[in-house]
Structure formats: structure tokens, C-alpha cells
Design a protein around this motif. Structure first.
Motif, PDB file in Angstrom:
ATOM      1  N   ALA A 275       0.818  -1.207   0.000  1.00  0.00           N
ATOM      2  CA  ALA A 275       0.000   0.000   0.000  1.00  0.00           C
ATOM      3  C   ALA A 275       0.858   1.266   0.000  1.00  0.00           C
ATOM      4  O   ALA A 275       0.557   2.240  -0.713  1.00  0.00           O
ATOM      5  CB  ALA A 275      -0.925  -0.005   1.220  1.00  0.00           C
ATOM      6  N   VAL A 276       1.923   1.251   0.797  1.00  0.00           N
ATOM      7  CA  VAL A 276       2.809   2.420   0.860  1.00  0.00           C
ATOM      8  C   VAL A 276       3.407   2.713  -0.513  1.00  0.00           C
ATOM      9  O   VAL A 276       3.450   3.857  -0.972  1.00  0.00           O
ATOM     10  CB  VAL A 276       3.936   2.186   1.898  1.00  0.00           C
ATOM     11  CG1 VAL A 276       5.056   3.209   1.720  1.00  0.00           C
ATOM     12  CG2 VAL A 276       3.373   2.271   3.308  1.00  0.00           C
ATOM     13  N   MET A 277       3.862   1.640  -1.200  1.00  0.00           N
ATOM     14  CA  MET A 277       4.440   1.842  -2.520  1.00  0.00           C
ATOM     15  C   MET A 277       3.412   2.414  -3.479  1.00  0.00           C
ATOM     16  O   MET A 277       3.696   3.355  -4.223  1.00  0.00           O
ATOM     17  CB  MET A 277       4.950   0.488  -3.052  1.00  0.00           C
ATOM     18  CG  MET A 277       5.760   0.572  -4.348  1.00  0.00           C
ATOM     19  SD  MET A 277       4.725   0.626  -5.790  1.00  0.00           S
ATOM     20  CE  MET A 277       5.274   2.181  -6.474  1.00  0.00           C
TER      21      MET A 277
ATOM     22  N   VAL B   4     -13.171   4.693   1.767  1.00  0.00           N
ATOM     23  CA  VAL B   4     -13.629   3.315   1.972  1.00  0.00           C
ATOM     24  C   VAL B   4     -12.884   2.354   1.039  1.00  0.00           C
ATOM     25  O   VAL B   4     -12.419   1.283   1.457  1.00  0.00           O
ATOM     26  CB  VAL B   4     -15.151   3.204   1.749  1.00  0.00           C
ATOM     27  CG1 VAL B   4     -15.598   1.739   1.851  1.00  0.00           C
ATOM     28  CG2 VAL B   4     -15.899   4.050   2.767  1.00  0.00           C
ATOM     29  N   THR B   5     -12.738   2.743  -0.219  1.00  0.00           N
ATOM     30  CA  THR B   5     -12.040   1.888  -1.176  1.00  0.00           C
ATOM     31  C   THR B   5     -10.550   1.811  -0.861  1.00  0.00           C
ATOM     32  O   THR B   5      -9.915   0.770  -1.076  1.00  0.00           O
ATOM     33  CB  THR B   5     -12.237   2.417  -2.613  1.00  0.00           C
ATOM     34  OG1 THR B   5     -13.618   2.696  -2.830  1.00  0.00           O
ATOM     35  CG2 THR B   5     -11.791   1.389  -3.633  1.00  0.00           C
ATOM     36  N   VAL B   6      -9.975   2.883  -0.335  1.00  0.00           N
ATOM     37  CA  VAL B   6      -8.571   2.867   0.079  1.00  0.00           C
ATOM     38  C   VAL B   6      -8.367   1.832   1.187  1.00  0.00           C
ATOM     39  O   VAL B   6      -7.432   1.020   1.148  1.00  0.00           O
ATOM     40  CB  VAL B   6      -8.113   4.256   0.555  1.00  0.00           C
ATOM     41  CG1 VAL B   6      -6.756   4.171   1.250  1.00  0.00           C
ATOM     42  CG2 VAL B   6      -8.033   5.228  -0.619  1.00  0.00           C
TER      43      VAL B   6
ATOM     44  N   MET C 227      -4.469  -5.163  -5.030  1.00  0.00           N
ATOM     45  CA  MET C 227      -4.377  -3.910  -4.284  1.00  0.00           C
ATOM     46  C   MET C 227      -4.246  -2.734  -5.229  1.00  0.00           C
ATOM     47  O   MET C 227      -4.876  -1.676  -5.027  1.00  0.00           O
ATOM     48  CB  MET C 227      -3.157  -3.986  -3.345  1.00  0.00           C
ATOM     49  CG  MET C 227      -3.013  -2.815  -2.378  1.00  0.00           C
ATOM     50  SD  MET C 227      -2.202  -1.418  -3.137  1.00  0.00           S
ATOM     51  CE  MET C 227      -3.058  -0.089  -2.315  1.00  0.00           C
ATOM     52  N   HIS C 228      -3.436  -2.907  -6.290  1.00  0.00           N
ATOM     53  CA  HIS C 228      -3.231  -1.803  -7.224  1.00  0.00           C
ATOM     54  C   HIS C 228      -4.543  -1.368  -7.866  1.00  0.00           C
ATOM     55  O   HIS C 228      -4.883  -0.171  -7.854  1.00  0.00           O
ATOM     56  CB  HIS C 228      -2.238  -2.213  -8.316  1.00  0.00           C
ATOM     57  CG  HIS C 228      -2.117  -1.198  -9.414  1.00  0.00           C
ATOM     58  ND1 HIS C 228      -1.255  -0.120  -9.335  1.00  0.00           N
ATOM     59  CD2 HIS C 228      -2.776  -1.063 -10.607  1.00  0.00           C
ATOM     60  CE1 HIS C 228      -1.380   0.618 -10.424  1.00  0.00           C
ATOM     61  NE2 HIS C 228      -2.292   0.071 -11.219  1.00  0.00           N
ATOM     62  N   TYR C 229      -5.270  -2.308  -8.427  1.00  0.00           N
ATOM     63  CA  TYR C 229      -6.480  -1.927  -9.163  1.00  0.00           C
ATOM     64  C   TYR C 229      -7.617  -1.515  -8.228  1.00  0.00           C
ATOM     65  O   TYR C 229      -8.472  -0.699  -8.596  1.00  0.00           O
ATOM     66  CB  TYR C 229      -6.902  -3.055 -10.107  1.00  0.00           C
ATOM     67  CG  TYR C 229      -6.001  -3.127 -11.325  1.00  0.00           C
ATOM     68  CD1 TYR C 229      -6.086  -2.160 -12.325  1.00  0.00           C
ATOM     69  CD2 TYR C 229      -5.026  -4.106 -11.438  1.00  0.00           C
ATOM     70  CE1 TYR C 229      -5.237  -2.185 -13.424  1.00  0.00           C
ATOM     71  CE2 TYR C 229      -4.172  -4.140 -12.534  1.00  0.00           C
ATOM     72  CZ  TYR C 229      -4.281  -3.180 -13.522  1.00  0.00           C
ATOM     73  OH  TYR C 229      -3.438  -3.200 -14.601  1.00  0.00           O
ATOM     74  N   THR C 230      -7.624  -2.049  -7.005  1.00  0.00           N
ATOM     75  CA  THR C 230      -8.589  -1.552  -6.021  1.00  0.00           C
ATOM     76  C   THR C 230      -8.234  -0.125  -5.626  1.00  0.00           C
ATOM     77  O   THR C 230      -9.111   0.741  -5.491  1.00  0.00           O
ATOM     78  CB  THR C 230      -8.613  -2.451  -4.777  1.00  0.00           C
ATOM     79  OG1 THR C 230      -8.868  -3.799  -5.165  1.00  0.00           O
ATOM     80  CG2 THR C 230      -9.704  -2.003  -3.806  1.00  0.00           C
ATOM     81  N   GLY C 231      -6.928   0.116  -5.452  1.00  0.00           N
ATOM     82  CA  GLY C 231      -6.484   1.477  -5.146  1.00  0.00           C
ATOM     83  C   GLY C 231      -6.794   2.441  -6.271  1.00  0.00           C
ATOM     84  O   GLY C 231      -7.162   3.603  -6.033  1.00  0.00           O
TER      85      GLY C 231
ATOM     86  N   ARG D  51     -10.177   9.616  -7.416  1.00  0.00           N
ATOM     87  CA  ARG D  51     -11.170  10.609  -7.839  1.00  0.00           C
ATOM     88  C   ARG D  51     -10.409  11.794  -8.422  1.00  0.00           C
ATOM     89  O   ARG D  51      -9.711  12.510  -7.709  1.00  0.00           O
ATOM     90  CB  ARG D  51     -12.047  11.062  -6.649  1.00  0.00           C
ATOM     91  CG  ARG D  51     -12.826   9.935  -5.985  1.00  0.00           C
ATOM     92  CD  ARG D  51     -13.910   9.381  -6.914  1.00  0.00           C
ATOM     93  NE  ARG D  51     -14.689   8.328  -6.276  1.00  0.00           N
ATOM     94  CZ  ARG D  51     -14.438   7.037  -6.386  1.00  0.00           C
ATOM     95  NH1 ARG D  51     -13.383   6.645  -7.102  1.00  0.00           N
ATOM     96  NH2 ARG D  51     -15.193   6.141  -5.795  1.00  0.00           N
ATOM     97  N   LEU D  52     -10.513  11.946  -9.737  1.00  0.00           N
ATOM     98  CA  LEU D  52      -9.792  13.023 -10.406  1.00  0.00           C
ATOM     99  C   LEU D  52     -10.633  14.287 -10.486  1.00  0.00           C
ATOM    100  O   LEU D  52     -11.837  14.223 -10.734  1.00  0.00           O
ATOM    101  CB  LEU D  52      -9.400  12.593 -11.824  1.00  0.00           C
ATOM    102  CG  LEU D  52      -8.470  11.390 -11.967  1.00  0.00           C
ATOM    103  CD1 LEU D  52      -8.131  11.161 -13.434  1.00  0.00           C
ATOM    104  CD2 LEU D  52      -7.198  11.576 -11.148  1.00  0.00           C
TER     105      LEU D  52
END
Length: 252
Positions: A125-127, A146-148, A189-193, A198-199
Motif C-alpha cells: 500500500a505504501v508503494m 472506503v475503497t482505500v 491492491m493496485h487496481y482496487t487502489g 477521484r480526479l
């Protein structure tokens, strides 16, 4: 405003996942070597190689392969090189801390497994979020909290499961399962992150400073190849020496 994570097609997801699997499987193999040696110096050396393989290749390189599909339609995306480099360092160091907790002893303990899985999952997650901090766009980047949280939970649970598989890494199936699970942790984790992103784009804003992702991909792949060459050679040499027949002296 929405962004695109699959601008180059689903094949990029597969490539990112396979890259993560290879780096993580190699790193977990190094972790097994660390757990099976009695020398403190050798154990630390194996854990460093494992952290470079998992943190540098399995997490960091995978992230930037996946980010090739990230775009803001019609607007430029740039990367801050210093923050990008920082994300690599943090990834390797954080993974090393997690593996150090788990691999510092060759005796299994649930406490070390859970703490090691927590630290290794947090390293993912940190990366990711440090790497996203390096992204520069015409506007700002926000996140759905929540998604994070969900992305961090996925990383921690799957990383813990992958470390647990290393206990049985003397067999082929657990080795494959460990790499597949750890690769799923990183990629998931990447794609969930990314789903949490939100842009807030502003076409009137000045163009972002930084470098295009394609500009530093070649040196990234060169570094990844070097980062994997040393652990691969070390694992092969360790395996060969352990499988070498032992000569016995016959006493008449």
C-alpha cells in the motif's frame, strides 16, 4: 471525473500480474533460504535479496507496468522522478521489515506470521500511494476512503497468506501458490487502489511538470533485470549445493 486504467487493453493487466508473480515467487524463495540457514549474516543477505525481488520487482515494477494503462483522456500525465524513486526505496525497505519479522527465525510462529504479513501488506500500500503521489495531472487527485481501506485489507490478507505458504516451499505446488497469491495481493491492491481515485481535472491549468512514464520505462526494466539476476543466481546455486550428493568415506 473518470480516468482510464485499461487504455492499452486487458493484456496489460495480465503482464502486470505475471511480473508481480515472478518477482514475488523469487522473493519468497529467497525468504525460504533465509529461514533455513543458521548464519545470521546469510539470513540477512537472503532477506535483502527477497526484499529487492518482492519490493522492487513484484510491487514497484508491476505498479508502473499497470500505470501504462492510466490516462486522463485528452490531457497529459507526468511523473515526478524523485517521488517515483522514493516509492521504490520505501517499497523495498518496508518489505524488508516485514520479511525480517517473519524470516528472522526458522521456527514457525503465528505472531511473526501475522505481523510480517501486516508489514508486507502495508508495504504494498505504501508503494502504491507513494507512487500515485508522483503522478502529476492538470488538476488534483483525491481518493474514496472506503475503497482505500479495502485496498489495504486486500494487500495485508493476501500477503499474510503468501507468507504462510512459504512454510511449505520445499514442494513445487506451495511455491507456485505462494507466488500466485502474492501476485494477486499486489495486483488486486493496485487496481482496487486505482478504483479509489477521484480526479478533479482542470483543462485550463498549466501542463504538469515531470516525465512521461514511457521515458523511464527502459531504465526501470534494466534495473528490474539486474535486481532479479542476483537472486536467481543465488537461489540456483543454493539449490544446486543442497541437492549435491554427499560423499561418504568407507572405513574398512
Amino acid at each position: 471525473m473518470d480516468h482510464q486504467d485499461f487504455a492499452m487493453g486487458n493484456w496489460l493487466v495480465v503482464l502486470a500480474y505475471l511480473t508481480s508473480v515472478v518477482g514475488c515467487a523469487l522473493g519468497l524463495a529467497c525468504t525460504l533460504q533465509a529461514r533455513s540457514t543458521d548464519s545470521p549474516r546469510a539470513r540477512l543477505t537472503w532477506l535483502v535479496l527477497a526484499a529487492v525481488s518482492i519490493g522492487g520487482v513484484g510491487i514497484w515494477v508491476m505498479h508502473f507496468i499497470a500505470m501504462l494503462g492510466f490516462s486522463t483522456p485528452g490531457l497529459p500525465v507526468r511523473y515526478d522522478i524523485l517521488r517515483t524513486a522514493l516509492s521504490a526505496v520505501l517499497s523495498v525497505v518496508a518489505v524488508f521489515c516485514g520479511l525480517l519479522v517473519f524470516g528472522v527465525r526458522n521456527r514457525f510462529a503465528w505472531k511473526r506470521l501475522l505481523l510480517g504479513g501486516l508489514l508486507t501488506g502495508l508495504a504494498v500500500a505504501v508503494m502504491h500511494y507513494t507512487g500515485m503521489w508522483a503522478v502529476q495531472i492538470k488538476g488534483t487527485i483525491g481518493y474514496d476512503p472506503v475503497t482505500v481501506v479495502l485496498s489495504v485489507v486486500i494487500a495485508v490478507v493476501a500477503a499474510t497468506a503468501a507468507l504462510w505458504f512459504t512454510v511449505g516451499l520445499d514442494k513445487l505446488l506451495p511455491r507456485l501458490a505462494a507466488g500466485l497469491v502474492m501476485g494477486a495481493a499486489v495486483t488486486g491492491m493496485h487496481y482496487t487502489g486505482m478504483a479509489a481515485v477521484r480526479l478533479h481535472l482542470d483543462p485550463a491549468a498549466p501542463d504538469p511538470s515531470g516525465t512521461e512514464v514511457f521515458s523511464f520505462l527502459f531504465p526501470v526494466f534494466v534495473l528490474a533485470a539486474l535486481a532479479m539476476a542476483v537472486p536467481i543466481c543465488a537461489v540456483l546455486m543454493a539449490t544446486s549445493s543442497s541437492e549435491a550428493p554427499r560423499h561418504t568415506t568407507l572405513v574398512p
